[in-house]
Design a protein around this motif. Structure first.
Motif, PDB file in Angstrom:
ATOM      1  N   VAL A   8     -21.225 -56.180 -21.859  1.00  0.00           N
ATOM      2  CA  VAL A   8     -21.567 -57.605 -21.981  1.00  0.00           C
ATOM      3  C   VAL A   8     -22.992 -57.792 -22.473  1.00  0.00           C
ATOM      4  CG1 VAL A   8     -21.828 -59.796 -20.722  1.00  0.00           C
ATOM      5  CG2 VAL A   8     -19.902 -58.267 -20.215  1.00  0.00           C
ATOM      6  N   GLY A   9     -23.990 -57.302 -21.720  1.00  0.00           N
ATOM      7  CA  GLY A   9     -25.384 -57.476 -22.091  1.00  0.00           C
ATOM      8  C   GLY A   9     -26.287 -57.367 -20.879  1.00  0.00           C
ATOM      9  N   ILE A  10     -27.482 -57.963 -20.971  1.00  0.00           N
ATOM     10  CA  ILE A  10     -28.504 -57.844 -19.933  1.00  0.00           C
ATOM     11  C   ILE A  10     -28.661 -59.171 -19.206  1.00  0.00           C
ATOM     12  CG2 ILE A  10     -30.943 -57.360 -19.469  1.00  0.00           C
ATOM     13  CD1 ILE A  10     -30.952 -55.655 -22.019  1.00  0.00           C
ATOM     14  N   TRP A  11     -28.623 -59.104 -17.861  1.00  0.00           N
ATOM     15  CA  TRP A  11     -28.785 -60.272 -17.005  1.00  0.00           C
ATOM     16  C   TRP A  11     -30.162 -60.250 -16.350  1.00  0.00           C
ATOM     17  CZ3 TRP A  11     -25.015 -64.031 -16.501  1.00  0.00           C
ATOM     18  CH2 TRP A  11     -23.728 -63.713 -16.956  1.00  0.00           C
ATOM     19  N   ARG A  12     -30.726 -61.455 -16.160  1.00  0.00           N
ATOM     20  CA  ARG A  12     -31.945 -61.639 -15.371  1.00  0.00           C
ATOM     21  C   ARG A  12     -31.581 -62.538 -14.188  1.00  0.00           C
ATOM     22  NH1 ARG A  12     -36.509 -63.490 -18.969  1.00  0.00           N
ATOM     23  NH2 ARG A  12     -35.204 -65.343 -19.158  1.00  0.00           N
ATOM     24  N   ILE A  13     -31.847 -62.055 -12.959  1.00  0.00           N
ATOM     25  CA  ILE A  13     -31.396 -62.763 -11.755  1.00  0.00           C
ATOM     26  C   ILE A  13     -32.581 -62.954 -10.809  1.00  0.00           C
ATOM     27  CG2 ILE A  13     -29.676 -62.838  -9.918  1.00  0.00           C
ATOM     28  CD1 ILE A  13     -28.154 -60.628 -11.370  1.00  0.00           C
ATOM     29  N   PRO A  14     -32.900 -64.193 -10.410  1.00  0.00           N
ATOM     30  CA  PRO A  14     -33.955 -64.409  -9.410  1.00  0.00           C
ATOM     31  C   PRO A  14     -33.541 -63.844  -8.053  1.00  0.00           C
ATOM     32  CG  PRO A  14     -33.413 -66.444 -10.596  1.00  0.00           C
ATOM     33  CD  PRO A  14     -32.350 -65.450 -10.934  1.00  0.00           C
ATOM     34  N   LEU A  15     -34.552 -63.442  -7.262  1.00  0.00           N
ATOM     35  CA  LEU A  15     -34.321 -62.893  -5.931  1.00  0.00           C
ATOM     36  C   LEU A  15     -35.138 -63.671  -4.910  1.00  0.00           C
ATOM     37  CD1 LEU A  15     -34.775 -59.087  -6.678  1.00  0.00           C
ATOM     38  CD2 LEU A  15     -32.616 -60.315  -6.541  1.00  0.00           C
ATOM     39  N   ASP A  16     -34.656 -63.671  -3.672  1.00  0.00           N
ATOM     40  CA  ASP A  16     -35.464 -64.107  -2.543  1.00  0.00           C
ATOM     41  C   ASP A  16     -35.122 -63.215  -1.357  1.00  0.00           C
ATOM     42  OD1 ASP A  16     -33.119 -65.089  -1.285  1.00  0.00           O
ATOM     43  OD2 ASP A  16     -33.375 -67.055  -2.220  1.00  0.00           O
ATOM     44  N   HIS A  36     -42.398 -60.815  -9.899  1.00  0.00           N
ATOM     45  CA  HIS A  36     -41.818 -62.113 -10.228  1.00  0.00           C
ATOM     46  C   HIS A  36     -40.487 -62.337  -9.515  1.00  0.00           C
ATOM     47  CE1 HIS A  36     -44.725 -61.442 -13.462  1.00  0.00           C
ATOM     48  NE2 HIS A  36     -44.785 -62.745 -13.569  1.00  0.00           N
ATOM     49  N   ARG A  37     -40.169 -61.452  -8.571  1.00  0.00           N
ATOM     50  CA  ARG A  37     -38.923 -61.555  -7.794  1.00  0.00           C
ATOM     51  C   ARG A  37     -37.710 -61.731  -8.707  1.00  0.00           C
ATOM     52  NH1 ARG A  37     -39.142 -64.577  -2.043  1.00  0.00           N
ATOM     53  NH2 ARG A  37     -40.180 -62.911  -0.897  1.00  0.00           N
ATOM     54  N   LEU A  38     -37.542 -60.757  -9.597  1.00  0.00           N
ATOM     55  CA  LEU A  38     -36.439 -60.765 -10.556  1.00  0.00           C
ATOM     56  C   LEU A  38     -35.741 -59.418 -10.542  1.00  0.00           C
ATOM     57  CD1 LEU A  38     -38.211 -62.394 -13.640  1.00  0.00           C
ATOM     58  CD2 LEU A  38     -36.477 -63.487 -12.207  1.00  0.00           C
TER      59      LEU A  38
END
Length: 405
Positions: A250-258, A240-242
């Motif tokens: 702080v916590g958990i981040w979800r970041i899109p990738l290309d 899913h390119r993440l």
């Protein structure tokens, strides 16, 4: 902190829906590695276990290998009974922090020298229970973040790491976080003509160091005056390119990738202490409370938020502060938490840093998959020459069906 094979449909559905197929008890390890001692007189010296990865043998899953970083103790390889097969020393000035696997390569963040180091995994050596790893790092590899070797010595260096293969292009990605900073870099592995493997930069992103709270105030996690809230535990969901990455306080981040870098990050869960006023006490060199909890934190993670690993898009996170693990669905919704408790001849797991999952069957020992976690407090602790207690760590192997039935 790894990318895993697809779960069987029933198991995947149970993870998502919370159906009775989920395990309800706290699991125990079925195997654990030898204890490592963070002491100059130990062998290897100053070995502090940190982060595991799982390499699945392409023809003989029973010969699969677990890798583990030992910081100044280097990189170790273990068989599925947790017996050590090999241990590679760090290069001069090195300190190995995180490890991940992509194809037949083990990729390591060398926090001591701000490099990404690469090791080729030998299937024949793994099957024979002998030499598994060979260093193929490009000798001309540049620092990941530092502009010079003098800047490397300041130790704002490569820290957390996750690797995976982009299914659209075949490129092998490596995401690396920076110690004492909020920066994350995306790199591509590059094969060199001499058989070594280097890296090429694709992009960077700087995550926030301060946050606007619902009460209108601005909050920053407490730390030493020259340190920003760093990230470490990371995992790539390449399908899913993440990138999922944990900012410890702080916590958990979800970041899109290309193919060129990062998209817009989303904070999908917060630690319980998010928004709590604290200040750094220079006398004790500790953070102390500086006001009441305004209630803006999450309910599942106790700082530090640490090791992340994926199974079919379901995320497992280490809640290091209370020695628990939290299971999320793909949307970032927490489903349950658990501890890893002592079993027959095995220790419980405390203050876990890194974790790795495979859902592949690995033979009779792990027929439904394997979860490997760092154990930050191996008992009994080692004893020094003067009777002092020495920090002892290791890795624990858990059957996946004990976590999710």
């Amino acid at each position: 902190m790894r990318i895993a094979a697809l779960l069987p449909p029933l198991l995947a559905a149970s993870l998502l829906t919370g159906a009775p197929a989920e395990a309800s008890q706290n699991p125990s390890p079925v195997a654990q590695t030898r204890a490592f001692v963070d002491d100059a007189d130990a062998a290897p010296a100053n070995a502090d276990a940190d982060d595991p990865a799982i390499w699945v043998h392409p023809r003989n899953p029973s010969a699969s290998v677990v890798l583990g970083t030992l910081k100044e103790g280097g990189l170790a390889a273990f068989d599925l009974k947790a017996r050590q097969l090999q241990q590679l020393a760090v290069p001069a000035g090195g300190r190995f922090n995180n490890v991940d696997v992509v194809g037949d390569l083990a990729v390591v963040s060398d926090r001591g020298r701000d490099r990404v180091r690469v090791y080729r995994i030998d299937p024949a050596g793994a099957a024979a229970g002998s030499r598994v790893l060979r260093d193929v790092t490009d000798p001309a590899a540049a620092p990941v973040f530092s502009a010079s070797e003098s800047e490397v010595d300041e130790q704002r260096t490569a820290y957390g790491l996750a690797a995976g293969r982009d299914p659209r292009t075949g490129a092998r990605w490596v995401a690396v976080t920076r110690r004492h900073e909020t920066r994350v870099a995306l790199l591509r592995l590059v094969d060199k003509p001499d058989g070594t493997v280097g890296t090429a930069p694709l992009g960077t992103i700087d995550l926030p160091a301060s946050f606007r709270l619902p009460n209108g105030k601005t909050w920053s996690p407490c730390g030493e005056p020259d340190e920003r809230p760093q990230l470490e535990g990371s995992v790539l969901d390449v399908g899913h390119r993440l990138l999922y990455t944990a900012q410890e306080d702080v916590g958990i981040w979800r970041i899109p990738l290309d193919g060129e870098g990062f998209g817009r990050p989303e904070l999908i869960d917060k630690v319980r202490s998010f928004g709590v006023p604290q200040r750094f006490d220079e006398a004790t060199e500790e953070c102390v409370a500086d006001g009441p909890d305004p209630g803006f934190g999450g309910k599942w993670l106790t700082a530090d938020a640490e090791g992340l690993t994926l199974a079919d898009g379901k995320l497992l996170a280490s809640s290091q502060g209370d020695s628990r693990f939290v299971l999320y669905d793909r949307a970032g919704t927490p489903r349950r938490d658990f501890r890893i408790v002592a079993g027959r001849g095995t220790d419980s797991v405390e203050h876990s840093d890194g974790a790795a999952i495979t859902t592949r069957s690995l033979g009779p020992l792990f027929p439904h998959g394997l979860l490997v976690v760092h154990d930050g407090e191996r008992r009994p602790a080692a004893t020094g020459p003067s009777g002092e207690e020495l920090a002892t760590t290791g890795f624990a192997f858990v059957r996946l069906e004990a976590v999710v039935r």
